[in-house]
Design an enzyme around this catalytic site. Structure first.
Site, PDB file in Angstrom:
ATOM      1  CD  GLU A  26      -3.068  -0.826   0.066  1.00 52.30           C
ATOM      2  OE1 GLU A  26      -3.100   0.252  -0.562  1.00 52.30           O
ATOM      3  OE2 GLU A  26      -3.865  -1.749  -0.164  1.00 52.30           O
ATOM      4  CG  ASP A  41      -7.515   4.060  -4.075  1.00 54.17           C
ATOM      5  OD1 ASP A  41      -7.246   3.738  -5.245  1.00 54.17           O
ATOM      6  OD2 ASP A  41      -7.832   3.237  -3.196  1.00 54.17           O
TER       7      ASP A  41
END
Length: 139
Positions: free
Chosen positions: A30, A41
């Site tokens: 991540e 995102d």
């Protein structure tokens, strides 16, 4: 009796080691396991070590939230604090692990983290799981 207890203890330790390895791989995937702040995102902000979204933070119980602090401020601060963020991910996974039967621990963790409470039901989380699996070599 002793052998049975020893086997149970070994399984518990193995599961804990696998979970720790899996979490580290999710963190690496991540953010490079760094406090990277928030980024857009898929139409919403994802923050910190695990790129946690606000509803995820709320679902994990809003750890570290201070009296009088807004949930948004607490979420962003927690997401950029490794221990707080890791605790949030662990609580989230524990909360929704019952939605993910028949798969290994790391697959459950990966797919729930990536796809939400029903992540194990979404074909779209399989690719994410395979990326994490390559890192941790776990099931």
């Amino acid at each position: 009796m002793f052998v049975k207890q020893a086997i149970v203890l070994i399984l518990v330790v193995f599961t804990a080691v696998e979970a720790t390895s899996c979490l580290r791989c999710i963190c690496d995937h991540e953010s490079g396991c760094k406090a990277i702040g928030c980024h857009m995102d898929v139409g919403s902000l994802s923050c910190g070590f695990y790129q946690i979204k606000l509803p995820y933070y709320e679902d994990c119980g809003e750890p570290g939230k201070r009296a009088g602090e807004s949930v948004t401020t607490a979420w962003k601060r927690c997401a950029d604090d490794y221990n707080c963020a890791t605790g949030c991910v662990e609580k989230y996974i524990k909360r929704y692990s019952g939605n993910c039967g028949g798969v290994g621990e790391c697959q459950r963790m990966s797919r729930l983290h990536n796809g939400g409470p029903s992540g194990c039901k979404y074909a779209g989380t399989v690719g994410y799981w395979h990326a994490i699996e390559k890192c941790c070599h776990c099931s």
